[in-house]
Design an enzyme around this catalytic site. Structure first.
Site, PDB file in Angstrom:
ATOM      1  N   CYS A  78     -14.258 -27.922 -93.585  1.00 34.30           N
ATOM      2  CA  CYS A  78     -13.172 -29.089 -93.261  1.00 34.30           C
ATOM      3  C   CYS A  78     -12.456 -28.390 -92.004  1.00 34.30           C
ATOM      4  O   CYS A  78     -12.682 -28.497 -91.073  1.00 34.30           O
ATOM      5  CB  CYS A  78     -12.489 -29.591 -94.264  1.00 34.30           C
ATOM      6  SG  CYS A  78     -11.623 -31.152 -94.160  1.00 34.30           S
ATOM      7  N   HIS A 171     -16.044 -30.960 -98.413  1.00 35.05           N
ATOM      8  CA  HIS A 171     -15.672 -29.621 -99.283  1.00 35.05           C
ATOM      9  C   HIS A 171     -16.736 -29.351-100.229  1.00 35.05           C
ATOM     10  O   HIS A 171     -16.392 -29.771-101.613  1.00 35.05           O
ATOM     11  CB  HIS A 171     -14.385 -29.679 -99.847  1.00 35.05           C
ATOM     12  CG  HIS A 171     -12.985 -29.980 -98.838  1.00 35.05           C
ATOM     13  ND1 HIS A 171     -12.513 -28.931 -98.513  1.00 35.05           N
ATOM     14  CD2 HIS A 171     -12.714 -31.107 -98.204  1.00 35.05           C
ATOM     15  CE1 HIS A 171     -11.600 -29.373 -97.589  1.00 35.05           C
ATOM     16  NE2 HIS A 171     -11.646 -30.562 -97.639  1.00 35.05           N
ATOM     17  N   GLU A 173     -16.912 -26.842-101.819  1.00 35.55           N
ATOM     18  CA  GLU A 173     -16.434 -25.818-103.067  1.00 35.55           C
ATOM     19  C   GLU A 173     -15.450 -26.551-103.852  1.00 35.55           C
ATOM     20  O   GLU A 173     -14.996 -26.022-105.090  1.00 35.55           O
ATOM     21  CB  GLU A 173     -15.321 -25.014-102.128  1.00 35.55           C
ATOM     22  CG  GLU A 173     -14.057 -25.644-101.439  1.00 35.55           C
ATOM     23  CD  GLU A 173     -14.292 -26.298-100.128  1.00 35.55           C
ATOM     24  OE1 GLU A 173     -15.459 -26.367 -99.705  1.00 35.55           O
ATOM     25  OE2 GLU A 173     -13.226 -26.447 -99.669  1.00 35.55           O
TER      26      GLU A 173
END
Ligand code: GLN
Length: 199
Positions: A78, A171, A173
């Site tokens: 991002c 994302h 994560e």
């Protein structure tokens, strides 16, 4: 292999956790001396302008640019994608990036339509099931240079790779699915570092 996560702003803790779950040693990077100790780096999601400004204040901007240019395997999610892009549309006046990836990104591109959303994506190099992708005021890739491979698309390119550089608009994560981190470590960073070592 020691992987750094740029920890000036943004969701660096989630990246650290994902790397630990992948079994690699991970450290936060906030100063040039820490950058020197890592073999590969992750640029987290957050705010690309804030991260770039903080990198300047922490004397990390030029060292990061130099390491990335020299081939340090680097993954940006991002805001991290924006920071790796050579060209940014809808940038803040004077916004700088580390660059390295021959792509043009449009900042907040999806965010103009809807602030955040999730979808399942086919990702080249990662087998089923599809990757759950979380987009938060995300950029998209508007155009890519000849050496850039598009790994995933959602309306536009949203995951790209060029040599040892990887970037996603979304994302991974935040989902607990570490396949993209593993892909970065095993399919991009490790081969790049092994190649550099035999030279
Ligand atoms: N819109 C942010 C930027 O321009 C990126 C958002 C994110 O990382 N979730 O930096």
């Amino acid at each position: 292999m020691r992987v750094g996560v740029l920890a000036l702003q943004g969701d660096f803790r989630e990246h650290l956790l994902a790397l630990e779950e992948c079994g690699v040693s991970a450290i936060t990077v906030r100063r040039p001396s820490e950058l020197e100790t890592v073999d590969a780096l992750i640029l987290p999601g957050g705010e690309s302008t804030a991260i770039a400004n903080l990198a300047r204040s922490f004397d990390l901007f030029e060292p990061l640019k130099v390491r990335i240019k020299a081939g340090m395997p680097t993954y940006g999610s991002c805001a991290g994608m924006i920071l790796l892009a050579d060209r940014v549309l809808d940038a803040v006046v004077g916004q700088e990036t580390f660059g390295g990836l021959d792509i043009t990104v449009r900042r907040n591109a999806f965010g103009r339509q809807v602030d955040s959303f999730e979808t399942d994506l086919e990702f080249a190099g990662i087998t089923h099931p599809p990757v759950r992708a979380v987009f938060i005021r995300a950029p998209w890739v508007e155009s890519v240079g000849n050496d850039v491979e598009v790994l995933a698309k959602f309306e536009h390119a949203v995951a790209v790779r060029q040599g040892a550089l990887l970037a996603t608009s979304f994302h991974p994560e935040l989902t607990g699915d570490n396949r993209i981190h593993r892909f970065f470590i095993e399919s991009i960073a490790r081969p790049a570092l092994e190649k550099a070592a035999v030279k």
